[in-house]
Design an enzyme around this catalytic site. Structure first.
Site, short mmCIF file in Angstrom:
data_model
loop_
_atom_site.label_atom_id
_atom_site.label_comp_id
_atom_site.label_asym_id
_atom_site.label_seq_id
_atom_site.Cartn_x
_atom_site.Cartn_y
_atom_site.Cartn_z
N THR A 78 16.55 -69.85 39.51
CA THR A 78 15.98 -68.49 39.47
C THR A 78 15.43 -68.49 38.25
O THR A 78 14.69 -68.16 38.03
CB THR A 78 17.95 -68.51 39.33
OG1 THR A 78 18.09 -67.94 40.30
CG2 THR A 78 16.89 -66.69 39.75
N TYR A 130 13.39 -63.87 46.41
CA TYR A 130 12.87 -65.04 45.22
C TYR A 130 12.64 -66.23 45.91
O TYR A 130 13.85 -66.61 46.87
CB TYR A 130 13.22 -64.56 44.25
CG TYR A 130 14.92 -65.07 43.78
CD1 TYR A 130 15.44 -63.81 43.78
CD2 TYR A 130 15.14 -65.97 42.98
CE1 TYR A 130 16.91 -64.97 43.05
CE2 TYR A 130 15.93 -67.05 43.02
CZ TYR A 130 16.98 -66.16 43.08
OH TYR A 130 18.37 -66.83 42.67
N THR A 147 21.93 -71.75 38.17
CA THR A 147 23.47 -71.39 37.61
C THR A 147 24.44 -71.57 38.57
O THR A 147 25.79 -71.43 38.52
CB THR A 147 23.79 -69.75 37.46
OG1 THR A 147 23.06 -69.01 38.60
CG2 THR A 147 22.64 -69.25 36.73
N ASP A 148 24.03 -71.91 40.25
CA ASP A 148 25.53 -72.41 40.87
C ASP A 148 26.22 -73.20 40.87
O ASP A 148 27.18 -72.61 41.57
CB ASP A 148 24.28 -71.93 42.84
CG ASP A 148 23.89 -70.88 43.18
OD1 ASP A 148 23.69 -69.92 42.31
OD2 ASP A 148 23.23 -71.01 44.14
N LYS A 191 31.35 -69.56 36.54
CA LYS A 191 30.92 -68.54 37.23
C LYS A 191 31.76 -67.16 37.95
O LYS A 191 32.45 -67.76 38.40
CB LYS A 191 29.44 -68.81 38.57
CG LYS A 191 28.47 -68.17 38.74
CD LYS A 191 27.67 -68.69 39.54
CE LYS A 191 26.23 -67.44 39.39
NZ LYS A 191 24.94 -67.54 40.18
N GLU A 197 56.84 -76.79 42.22
CA GLU A 197 57.09 -76.75 43.18
C GLU A 197 57.27 -77.94 43.56
O GLU A 197 58.05 -78.22 44.82
CB GLU A 197 57.06 -75.85 44.43
CG GLU A 197 57.17 -74.18 44.10
CD GLU A 197 56.81 -73.19 44.38
OE1 GLU A 197 56.13 -72.09 44.03
OE2 GLU A 197 57.59 -73.01 45.66
N1 DGL Z 1 19.25 -71.02 43.61
C1 DGL Z 1 20.31 -70.70 43.00
C2 DGL Z 1 20.67 -71.93 41.90
O1 DGL Z 1 19.71 -72.78 41.67
C3 DGL Z 1 19.59 -69.26 42.55
C4 DGL Z 1 20.83 -69.21 41.36
C5 DGL Z 1 20.47 -68.93 39.78
O2 DGL Z 1 20.13 -69.90 39.47
O3 DGL Z 1 21.28 -67.90 38.73
O4 DGL Z 1 21.62 -72.22 41.16
#
Ligand code: DGL
Length: 356
Positions: free
Chosen positions: A40, A53, A119-120, A192, A313
């Protein structure tokens, strides 16, 4: 005539002095390499206020030129490693990125590295680098939750803070970090926690490594986990990584996805169990069958905080399982992939899960 000559030599001396001061300043500024992978932070949307986007559309040069004050704090060099949404991050990019980072940090004229990333899966890449980078020099990942075209885009500030942290001598030896939303987070516990918030990344078990304030890092903890030069893992000769799958547990979960992972040739399976890594009987039996076939099994948990422990357990010794302790299923998968490049012994793997 003499006056003219005196003035000319004065101005020549002045220009020489200014040039030497500037070049001395350039030499004293650290050299930070920015390696871009997409996400992103490199995204573009049609509207400044809308949410839709496409990620991975802005180049590394565009990202850097959007933060002009970077040149005040470091000599910036840049490379585009790839330009993908990090939901498509893969083993080949991980290996390419880690080898390039090690190659660059081996150069005396490179002081630190900043990696722009989606971020993914940023937490997975950060942990993979935490275990495979062979340098004490700072390596910092940075992303954003809003595209570059959005009002209040968080990318430029995050990039500035990431470079400012990387350029600071105090950042050496801290392991791989993520700098976002004015926080410095360790790869050892990176998670995250929110799908839309700019403060999404947390260290939920250990707390942040520190904060960015006024362009300077303030460290409040160091990692107790092995990392970088203290890691036993080395990928420099590897062209692929062992296949490890994750299987979620939930009420009435059957052996279906364990059987599929075994059939697909997985060398390791991470169970994202309920509570302290607990499993339905069907799952536990299927995972034990996998162990009998030489597949390494790690019990982790779908719960975000707290350890998945031994001696609870499930009798791990009887089943041939290892417990993930403070590693969630995603870091557990990264660690088991690297562990399997060295051993299949479940007790040796258990040692690794207590140390990394
Ligand atoms: N397409 C996601 C990625 O590239 C967008 C999330 C982001 O980067 O915030 O991880």
């Amino acid at each position: 005539m003499n006056t003219f000559k005196n003035k000319r030599s004065f101005f020549l001396a002045l220009i020489t002095f200014v040039i030497s001061v500037c070049s001395l300043h350039a030499q004293t500024k650290p050299t930070v390499y920015v390696l871009a992978t997409g996400g992103t932070i490199a995204g573009k949307g049609a509207s400044a206020t809308g949410s839709s986007y496409h990620s991975g559309e802005v180049t590394v040069d565009d990202l850097i030129s959007a933060v002009p004050s970077l040149s005040d704090i470091a000599n910036i060099k840049a490379e585009q490693v790839t330009n993908i949404g990090s939901q498509d991050m893969n083993d080949q990019v991980w290996l390419k990125l880690s080898k390039r980072v090690n190659e660059l940090l081996n150069q005396n004229d490179v002081n630190a590295i900043v990696i722009t990333h989606g971020t993914d899966t940023q937490e997975e890449t950060a942990y993979f680098l935490n275990l495979t980078v062979k340098s004490n020099k700072p390596v910092i990942l940075v992303g954003s939750m809003r595209p570059s075209t959005a009002i209040g885009a968080d990318g430029p500030r995050n990039i500035y803070n990431a470079v400012a942290c990387a350029a600071d001598p105090a950042a050496a030896g801290k392991g791989v970090m993520v700098v976002m939303d004015d926080r410095i987070l360790g790869a050892d516990d990176l998670t995250k926690t929110n799908t839309i918030s700019v403060s999404t990344f947390q260290n939920p078990n250990y707390g942040p490594l520190g904060y960015m304030y006024n362009g300077k890092p303030i460290f409040t903890r160091t990692s107790l986990k092995r990392h970088t030069i203290n890691s036993e893992f080395d990928i420099h000769n590897l062209s692929s990584l062992p296949r490890v799958e994750i299987v979620l547990s939930y009420s009435n979960a059957t052996s279906l996805f364990v059987d599929a992972a075994v059939e697909a040739g997985a060398q390791g399976i991470i169970s994202a169990g309920v509570d302290n890594g607990n499993l339905t009987t069907a799952l536990e039996n299927a995972l034990n069958n996998a162990v009998q076939k030489g597949i390494a099994v790690i019990r982790s948990s779908r719960i975000m905080t707290g350890p998945t422990t031994q001696w609870d357990e499930i009798d791990d010794d009887k089943q041939g399982f290892s417990a993930s302790w403070f590693n969630n299923p995603y870091r557990s998968r990264v660690l088991l992939m690297l562990a399997l490049t060295k051993t299949k012994d479940y007790k040796e793997i258990q040692r690794m899960f207590t140390e990394y």
